[in-house]
Scaffold this motif. Structure first.
Motif, PDB file in Angstrom:
ATOM      1  N   HIS A 115      54.434   7.076  32.979  1.00 30.67           N
ATOM      2  CA  HIS A 115      54.375   7.884  34.202  1.00 30.67           C
ATOM      3  C   HIS A 115      54.713   9.349  33.969  1.00 30.67           C
ATOM      4  O   HIS A 115      54.119  10.227  34.576  1.00 30.67           O
ATOM      5  CB  HIS A 115      55.323   7.302  35.259  1.00 30.67           C
ATOM      6  N   SER A 116      55.686   9.569  33.143  1.00 25.96           N
ATOM      7  CA  SER A 116      56.073  10.976  32.911  1.00 25.96           C
ATOM      8  C   SER A 116      56.838  11.112  31.602  1.00 25.96           C
ATOM      9  O   SER A 116      57.499  10.171  31.146  1.00 25.96           O
ATOM     10  CB  SER A 116      56.931  11.500  34.063  1.00 25.96           C
ATOM     11  N   SER A 150      59.647  -1.458  35.367  1.00 26.06           N
ATOM     12  CA  SER A 150      59.747  -0.045  34.972  1.00 26.06           C
ATOM     13  C   SER A 150      60.738   0.118  33.819  1.00 26.06           C
ATOM     14  O   SER A 150      61.657  -0.692  33.638  1.00 26.06           O
ATOM     15  CB  SER A 150      60.159   0.801  36.162  1.00 26.06           C
ATOM     16  N   PHE A 151      60.522   1.163  33.064  1.00 26.46           N
ATOM     17  CA  PHE A 151      61.418   1.433  31.926  1.00 26.46           C
ATOM     18  C   PHE A 151      61.576   2.942  31.768  1.00 26.46           C
ATOM     19  O   PHE A 151      60.734   3.729  32.211  1.00 26.46           O
ATOM     20  CB  PHE A 151      60.882   0.805  30.641  1.00 26.46           C
ATOM     21  N   THR A 152      62.674   3.317  31.173  1.00 26.38           N
ATOM     22  CA  THR A 152      62.886   4.728  30.822  1.00 26.38           C
ATOM     23  C   THR A 152      63.389   4.789  29.393  1.00 26.38           C
ATOM     24  O   THR A 152      63.921   3.807  28.867  1.00 26.38           O
ATOM     25  CB  THR A 152      63.930   5.409  31.724  1.00 26.38           C
ATOM     26  N   ARG A 153      63.184   5.943  28.798  1.00 22.21           N
ATOM     27  CA  ARG A 153      63.658   6.093  27.424  1.00 22.21           C
ATOM     28  C   ARG A 153      64.042   7.549  27.194  1.00 22.21           C
ATOM     29  O   ARG A 153      63.372   8.471  27.646  1.00 22.21           O
ATOM     30  CB  ARG A 153      62.532   5.696  26.464  1.00 22.21           C
ATOM     31  N   GLN A 154      65.154   7.729  26.501  1.00 18.40           N
ATOM     32  CA  GLN A 154      65.532   9.092  26.101  1.00 18.40           C
ATOM     33  C   GLN A 154      65.440   9.186  24.589  1.00 18.40           C
ATOM     34  O   GLN A 154      65.934   8.314  23.875  1.00 18.40           O
ATOM     35  CB  GLN A 154      66.954   9.419  26.549  1.00 18.40           C
ATOM     36  N   SER A 179      59.411   7.929  31.267  1.00 21.54           N
ATOM     37  CA  SER A 179      59.498   6.786  32.188  1.00 21.54           C
ATOM     38  C   SER A 179      58.114   6.184  32.381  1.00 21.54           C
ATOM     39  O   SER A 179      57.091   6.868  32.251  1.00 21.54           O
ATOM     40  CB  SER A 179      60.090   7.232  33.528  1.00 21.54           C
ATOM     41  N   GLY A 180      58.109   4.925  32.632  1.00 26.96           N
ATOM     42  CA  GLY A 180      56.839   4.229  32.805  1.00 26.96           C
ATOM     43  C   GLY A 180      57.053   2.837  33.346  1.00 26.96           C
ATOM     44  O   GLY A 180      58.163   2.489  33.775  1.00 26.96           O
ATOM     45  N   ALA A 181      55.990   2.065  33.332  1.00 29.55           N
ATOM     46  CA  ALA A 181      56.097   0.684  33.820  1.00 29.55           C
ATOM     47  C   ALA A 181      55.123  -0.186  33.036  1.00 29.55           C
ATOM     48  O   ALA A 181      54.059   0.281  32.601  1.00 29.55           O
ATOM     49  CB  ALA A 181      55.784   0.635  35.310  1.00 29.55           C
TER      50      ALA A 181
END
Lengths: 189, 286
Positions: free
Chosen positions: B176-177, B255-259, B247-249
């Protein structure tokens, strides 16, 4: 003469050197007491001796707290007091140089000693005045800059202190003991 | 030297000393001033804070309170000089660093498992001095699950100052971003993406700036893309800890996020920076 110069030597040594073991076992106040006693014996040689005596007398009182200097907390009070002690030492030494110059000038054939005294006098004053100026500007210098400049000037001052002690010793060795007696006689007539 | 000249010199010294003393006194701070920190991090670990204080300040930070979460403080200390270690020193002030270990139990309870962000903290110094400090923006992120649908293949530093990370999809998903944890990073690093699919890239242009990337984009299992960051070798007056944020799904709707890229940029100040910081923070001593 000899005894008076010995007093000056011991007095200055005690002011210069500190032996801190809980307290200063070579207190500056006792050093000023020796100088006071020394210049009292030389009071008739040169007016500078009388002025040196006045400031040495003040030194006895002002330097009293320095016996427990190691107990002072770090800060402005300690900085201010050590600066005051340095100024006091400079003033007393300024007049001591006046006395020493008067002694060597009265000695014929001691031109070398006289010029050495004069040279050390100028250098001593220059280094001390530059150091005082550094101390004055220290609050507005960066910590690192001030640290190195003051370290360098303290080394220079160390050499001046040793130089002064060596000079007093040399004059004591080179000037005959009778000078003092003759001077006393001169001033009485 | 004549006696009168000598006394004039002593007088000049006394006047100079007094003038310098008064000037330096006017420059004294009411209390330590904290720099701005832009931090996104996860625990366990320490939080680093930088502050400016008077150069003759020998006290250390005892502990801090970050919006209800207490933290134990550790300052580098020089036993020989009996004062905390200075990171940098200036005419009137020094820059110091304190490392804080947050009480994770309190943090857990307060954040209820979510990200915990704070912009102010109470700092308690030795000698019963305390400072309410604005510290920028610090976020302690909640722990992310380890099995992640967009998995890093390689992380590397091919050239000095260049960081790359290749991510591959383990299942069908949509990104997503991708952004940066703080805009402050943009002036210090470039962020670029390699195209996911060959049809998205024009010949000879395999990398595109992050701001040109089009979101969302989908990825099939096994598809890869790379993210690259290049240091611009610029100095920062803020402390920054962070990197990129993704972030995405998954196709399944999870959904998931990652740094990624945990950059750690320490502040480097000039005398002018110090003045600007004090002015910006509106404290005495400018």
């Amino acid at each position: 003469m000899n005894k008076a110069l010995k007093d000056l030597f011991i007095g200055y040594f005690m002011i210069w050197f500190s032996f801190n073991l809980l307290i200063d076992w070579l207190p500056d106040a006792i050093g000023y007491l020796f100088i006071y006693r020394g210049v009292t014996q030389l009071a008739d040689i040169h007016p500078a001796a009388r002025k040196a005596r006045v400031f040495a007398g003040a030194g006895i009182l002002i330097a009293l707290p320095s016996i427990v200097l190691a107990w002072f907390p770090e800060g402005r009070l300690l900085d201010g007091y050590t600066t005051l002690l340095l100024v006091l030492k400079l003033i007393v030494t300024f007049y001591l140089f006046g006395v020493l110059k008067a002694i060597v000038m009265k000695e014929p054939g001691k031109a070398l000693l006289a010029s050495r005294t004069d040279f050390l006098f100028r250098l001593y004053l220059l280094i001390h005045l530059v150091t005082l100026l550094l101390i004055a500007f220290e609050p507005n210098l960066s910590f690192e800059t001030a640290k190195w400049l003051l370290f360098a000037s303290s080394i220079a001052i160390l050499f001046m202190d040793i130089g002064f002690l060596v000079l007093v010793h040399s004059i004591r060795k080179n000037v005959p003991k009778e000078t003092f007696v003759i001077e006393r006689g001169d001033s009485l007539t | 030297m004549k006696e009168r000249v000598f006394w004039v010199c002593i007088g000049v010294f006394a006047a100079t000393w007094l003038a310098n003393f008064l000037y330096a006194d006017a420059k004294r701070l009411d209390g330590p001033v904290f720099l701005d920190h832009y931090v996104e991090t996860t625990l366990p670990g320490v939080l680093t804070f930088y502050y400016l204080t008077d150069k003759d300040d020998n006290s250390r930070v005892s502990y801090v309170n970050m919006d209800g979460v207490s933290g134990y403080a550790d300052t580098d200390y020089n036993v020989a000089t009996a004062r905390p270690v200075d990171v940098q020193s200036f005419r009137h002030y020094v820059l110091r660093k304190v490392e804080v270990m947050p009480n994770e139990g309190a943090l857990e309870q307060l954040s209820a498992g979510e990200d915990f962000t704070f912009t102010e903290m109470d700092v308690f110094f030795e000698g019963y001095r305390d400072v309410k400090a604005e510290i920028g923006k610090v976020t302690v992120r909640k722990q992310r699950p380890k099995d992640f649908p967009l998995r890093p293949d390689t992380t590397g530093y091919d050239n000095p100052g260049v960081h790359t990370e290749r991510l591959h999809a383990t299942e069908k998903l949509e990104v997503h971003s991708i952004g940066v944890t703080t805009d402050r990073l943009l002036g210090l690093y470039t962020f670029e993406l390699s195209a996911v699919k060959p049809d998205r890239q024009s010949a000879g242009d395999t990398w595109m700036p992050l701001e040109d990337a089009v979101f969302p984009f989908s990825m099939e299992p096994g598809e890869k893309f790379e993210i690259r960051s290049h240091s611009l070798s610029k100095e920062s007056v803020d402390f920054i800890e962070g990197g990129y944020d993704l972030s995405g799904a998954t196709a399944g709707g999870e959904s998931f996020t990652r740094q990624g890229f945990n950059f750690y940029i320490q502040p480097y100040l000039t005398e002018q920076d110090v003045q600007a910081i004090l002015k910006r923070k509106g404290v005495r001593g400018q």
